[in-house]
Design a protein around this motif. Structure first.
Motif, PDB file in Angstrom:
ATOM      1  N   GLN A   1       0.822  -1.211   0.000  1.00  0.00           N
ATOM      2  CA  GLN A   1       0.000   0.000   0.000  1.00  0.00           C
ATOM      3  C   GLN A   1       0.858   1.264   0.000  1.00  0.00           C
ATOM      4  OE1 GLN A   1      -3.413  -0.220  -0.347  1.00  0.00           O
ATOM      5  NE2 GLN A   1      -2.836  -2.373  -0.620  1.00  0.00           N
ATOM      6  N   GLU A   2       2.102   1.141   0.477  1.00  0.00           N
ATOM      7  CA  GLU A   2       2.992   2.304   0.524  1.00  0.00           C
ATOM      8  C   GLU A   2       3.292   2.784  -0.907  1.00  0.00           C
ATOM      9  OE1 GLU A   2       3.253   0.106   4.203  1.00  0.00           O
ATOM     10  OE2 GLU A   2       3.435  -0.488   2.099  1.00  0.00           O
ATOM     11  N   THR A   3       3.395   4.109  -1.064  1.00  0.00           N
ATOM     12  CA  THR A   3       3.628   4.665  -2.402  1.00  0.00           C
ATOM     13  C   THR A   3       4.957   5.403  -2.529  1.00  0.00           C
ATOM     14  OG1 THR A   3       2.378   6.647  -1.768  1.00  0.00           O
ATOM     15  CG2 THR A   3       1.168   4.892  -2.916  1.00  0.00           C
ATOM     16  N   ASP A   4       5.532   5.873  -1.412  1.00  0.00           N
ATOM     17  CA  ASP A   4       6.827   6.552  -1.532  1.00  0.00           C
ATOM     18  C   ASP A   4       7.950   5.554  -1.310  1.00  0.00           C
ATOM     19  OD1 ASP A   4       8.166   7.268   1.432  1.00  0.00           O
ATOM     20  OD2 ASP A   4       5.999   6.868   1.467  1.00  0.00           O
ATOM     21  N   MET A   5       9.064   5.795  -1.982  1.00  0.00           N
ATOM     22  CA  MET A   5      10.151   4.821  -2.036  1.00  0.00           C
ATOM     23  C   MET A   5      10.773   4.531  -0.677  1.00  0.00           C
ATOM     24  SD  MET A   5      12.074   5.748  -5.622  1.00  0.00           S
ATOM     25  CE  MET A   5      12.353   7.456  -5.182  1.00  0.00           C
ATOM     26  N   GLN A   6      10.930   5.537   0.157  1.00  0.00           N
ATOM     27  CA  GLN A   6      11.538   5.303   1.463  1.00  0.00           C
ATOM     28  C   GLN A   6      10.674   4.383   2.322  1.00  0.00           C
ATOM     29  OE1 GLN A   6      13.446   8.483   3.666  1.00  0.00           O
ATOM     30  NE2 GLN A   6      13.365   9.824   1.875  1.00  0.00           N
ATOM     31  N   SER A   7       9.364   4.573   2.261  1.00  0.00           N
ATOM     32  CA  SER A   7       8.462   3.702   3.035  1.00  0.00           C
ATOM     33  C   SER A   7       8.521   2.268   2.530  1.00  0.00           C
ATOM     34  CB  SER A   7       7.029   4.228   2.957  1.00  0.00           C
ATOM     35  OG  SER A   7       6.924   5.491   3.568  1.00  0.00           O
ATOM     36  N   ILE A   8       8.546   2.105   1.198  1.00  0.00           N
ATOM     37  CA  ILE A   8       8.639   0.768   0.615  1.00  0.00           C
ATOM     38  C   ILE A   8       9.948   0.108   1.036  1.00  0.00           C
ATOM     39  CG2 ILE A   8       8.725  -0.570  -1.528  1.00  0.00           C
ATOM     40  CD1 ILE A   8       7.149   1.824  -2.822  1.00  0.00           C
ATOM     41  N   ALA A   9      11.028   0.883   1.010  1.00  0.00           N
ATOM     42  CA  ALA A   9      12.339   0.352   1.406  1.00  0.00           C
ATOM     43  C   ALA A   9      12.314  -0.143   2.847  1.00  0.00           C
ATOM     44  CB  ALA A   9      13.407   1.423   1.225  1.00  0.00           C
ATOM     45  N   ARG A  10      11.713   0.624   3.722  1.00  0.00           N
ATOM     46  CA  ARG A  10      11.661   0.229   5.132  1.00  0.00           C
ATOM     47  C   ARG A  10      10.811  -1.025   5.335  1.00  0.00           C
ATOM     48  NH1 ARG A  10      11.965   6.051   5.740  1.00  0.00           N
ATOM     49  NH2 ARG A  10      13.857   6.568   6.931  1.00  0.00           N
ATOM     50  N   VAL A  11       9.726  -1.131   4.566  1.00  0.00           N
ATOM     51  CA  VAL A  11       8.892  -2.335   4.649  1.00  0.00           C
ATOM     52  C   VAL A  11       9.682  -3.558   4.202  1.00  0.00           C
ATOM     53  CG1 VAL A  11       6.875  -3.508   3.672  1.00  0.00           C
ATOM     54  CG2 VAL A  11       6.685  -1.145   4.440  1.00  0.00           C
ATOM     55  N   LEU A  12      10.377  -3.451   3.084  1.00  0.00           N
ATOM     56  CA  LEU A  12      11.179  -4.569   2.576  1.00  0.00           C
ATOM     57  C   LEU A  12      12.261  -4.969   3.574  1.00  0.00           C
ATOM     58  CD1 LEU A  12      11.622  -3.560  -1.179  1.00  0.00           C
ATOM     59  CD2 LEU A  12      10.601  -5.690  -0.362  1.00  0.00           C
ATOM     60  N   LYS A  13      12.948  -3.976   4.121  1.00  0.00           N
ATOM     61  CA  LYS A  13      14.031  -4.268   5.071  1.00  0.00           C
ATOM     62  C   LYS A  13      13.504  -5.025   6.288  1.00  0.00           C
ATOM     63  CE  LYS A  13      17.741  -2.181   7.796  1.00  0.00           C
ATOM     64  NZ  LYS A  13      17.332  -2.844   9.038  1.00  0.00           N
ATOM     65  N   LYS A  14      12.355  -4.561   6.805  1.00  0.00           N
ATOM     66  CA  LYS A  14      11.786  -5.191   7.988  1.00  0.00           C
ATOM     67  C   LYS A  14      11.219  -6.573   7.668  1.00  0.00           C
ATOM     68  CE  LYS A  14       8.380  -4.510  11.674  1.00  0.00           C
ATOM     69  NZ  LYS A  14       7.341  -3.613  12.227  1.00  0.00           N
ATOM     70  N   GLU A  15      10.457  -6.677   6.581  1.00  0.00           N
ATOM     71  CA  GLU A  15       9.780  -7.934   6.266  1.00  0.00           C
ATOM     72  C   GLU A  15      10.756  -9.067   6.001  1.00  0.00           C
ATOM     73  OE1 GLU A  15       6.405  -9.659   3.150  1.00  0.00           O
ATOM     74  OE2 GLU A  15       6.680  -7.501   3.413  1.00  0.00           O
ATOM     75  N   TYR A  16      11.903  -8.739   5.383  1.00  0.00           N
ATOM     76  CA  TYR A  16      12.864  -9.786   5.034  1.00  0.00           C
ATOM     77  C   TYR A  16      14.097  -9.762   5.927  1.00  0.00           C
ATOM     78  CZ  TYR A  16       9.780 -10.644   1.164  1.00  0.00           C
ATOM     79  OH  TYR A  16       8.665 -10.956   0.418  1.00  0.00           O
ATOM     80  N   ASP A  17      14.040  -9.008   7.025  1.00  0.00           N
ATOM     81  CA  ASP A  17      15.090  -8.995   8.046  1.00  0.00           C
ATOM     82  C   ASP A  17      16.464  -8.743   7.424  1.00  0.00           C
ATOM     83  OD1 ASP A  17      16.055  -9.137  10.635  1.00  0.00           O
ATOM     84  OD2 ASP A  17      16.392 -11.311  10.540  1.00  0.00           O
ATOM     85  N   LEU A  18      16.551  -7.699   6.605  1.00  0.00           N
ATOM     86  CA  LEU A  18      17.790  -7.368   5.904  1.00  0.00           C
ATOM     87  C   LEU A  18      18.730  -6.568   6.801  1.00  0.00           C
ATOM     88  CD1 LEU A  18      16.159  -6.189   2.544  1.00  0.00           C
ATOM     89  CD2 LEU A  18      17.160  -8.442   3.024  1.00  0.00           C
ATOM     90  N   GLN A  19      20.021  -6.850   6.678  1.00  0.00           N
ATOM     91  CA  GLN A  19      21.005  -6.015   7.379  1.00  0.00           C
ATOM     92  C   GLN A  19      21.003  -4.615   6.800  1.00  0.00           C
ATOM     93  OE1 GLN A  19      24.989  -7.570   7.699  1.00  0.00           O
ATOM     94  NE2 GLN A  19      24.273  -9.668   8.014  1.00  0.00           N
ATOM     95  N   MET A  20      20.917  -4.543   5.453  1.00  0.00           N
ATOM     96  CA  MET A  20      20.952  -3.258   4.769  1.00  0.00           C
ATOM     97  C   MET A  20      20.128  -3.318   3.501  1.00  0.00           C
ATOM     98  SD  MET A  20      24.960  -2.173   5.090  1.00  0.00           S
ATOM     99  CE  MET A  20      25.592  -3.738   5.696  1.00  0.00           C
TER     100      MET A  20
END
Length: 303
Positions: free
Chosen positions: A207-226
């Motif tokens: 549902q997120e539309t701005d890139m920074q929000s999408i990035a944070r969702v991806l990082k959290k959902e897939y437990d990324l270091q970076m």
């Protein structure tokens, strides 16, 4: 160079006991308007890592043809270590056209050698001596290479010290949700650009539309270091455990942008592995990719 008609060949400099930073996937010829240039994101990555003073290795497959011979000669001339499989498929090529701003558009040939990277004892041994590996989505478009890449990744420890960089590199229609999700689960660093992150948000139904929000969702959902997000002339971001780093893109006279993203990834990873922090790694990545944009082709000579 050790060479057989079919099967894996390796550079004379290849040492089974050395620890390498590996680029695994496509090695090919970019057919540019001005002539062909060696390319393929994993090969570009490995080249730049080697130029930055670390031991790197390209893993791919080539054909038993003149273009395959030329890839070997090119890698040898660059002192680039490789582990390449000779196959009965043709060496890969990509027709590249450039916009007026030097932005590349790709027509990637199918049914080629790098779609058929076989798993082998040589590849298994290399996995046990890999400090970091960079892989993408493109080389996973066919089952043989996808299987080999995933077996290779599974042999590398998930201890946070070994880096597994998913440089997503969405190309044409050669990707799907299953492959992307699987790769996100196996990596600890994601590198993605501004167009790709919007494509992934649509693919995943975010549902997120701005890139920074999408990035944070991806990082959290897939437990990324970076998570590294590059936005062309609009700068780049690194989302990490300590926060977020942003740097503007230097203004340079662009020759073309082929391989600029690969050099960014290489400089970032190499700087981290030399013991520097994320901010230093980001700075080095921005500077090197800006330099590559001023040069023709993905593997320019360093000045």
């Amino acid at each position: 160079m050790k060479q057989n008609q079919l099967g894996y060949i390796h550079a004379t400099a290849y040492n089974e006991q050395t620890e390498y930073i590996v680029g695994i996937g496509e090695a090919l010829w970019d057919m540019l308007p001005a002539g062909k240039q060696i390319g393929g994101a994993p090969a570009n990555f490995a080249y730049h890592v080697s130029q930055l003073g670390l031991k790197s290795c390209v893993v791919s497959a080539i054909g038993c043809d003149e273009l395959g011979d030329e890839i070997i000669s090119n890698f040898e001339s660059k002192n680039l270590t490789y582990l390449l499989a000779r196959t009965d498929k043709p060496t890969g090529t990509v027709q590249v056209t450039l916009t007026g701003e030097g932005i590349p558009c790709y027509e990637i040939m199918e049914g080629v050698a790098w779609d058929n990277i076989p798993f082998s004892k040589e590849l298994e041994n290399l996995a046990h001596h890999t400090r970091a590996v960079c892989f993408g989505s493109l080389a996973q478009r066919q089952k043989v290479s996808a299987t080999s890449i995933n077996r290779f990744l599974d042999l590398i420890p998930n201890d946070g010290k070994h880096l597994k960089i998913f440089d997503i590199n969405l190309r044409q229609s050669f990707y799907n949700k299953e492959t992307i999700e699987n790769s996100l689960r196996k990596c600890n660093i994601l590198k993605i650009n501004d167009d790709e992150i919007i494509s992934i948000a649509h693919l995943f139904g975010y549902q997120e539309t701005d890139m920074q929000s999408i990035a944070r969702v991806l990082k959290k959902e897939y437990d990324l270091q970076m998570l590294i997000l590059t936005c062309g002339v609009n700068g780049s971001y690194v989302f990490h455990e300590g926060g977020m780093s942003f740097l503007e893109t230097p203004k340079v006279k662009v020759a073309d942008t082929v391989g600029a993203g690969d050099s960014f990834t290489a400089a970032f990873v190499a700087t981290l592995l030399k013991g520097h922090d994320v901010c230093d790694a980001h700075k080095q990545a921005v500077e090197l990719s800006a330099f590559v944009c001023t040069q023709k082709g993905a593997m320019p000579d360093y000045k």
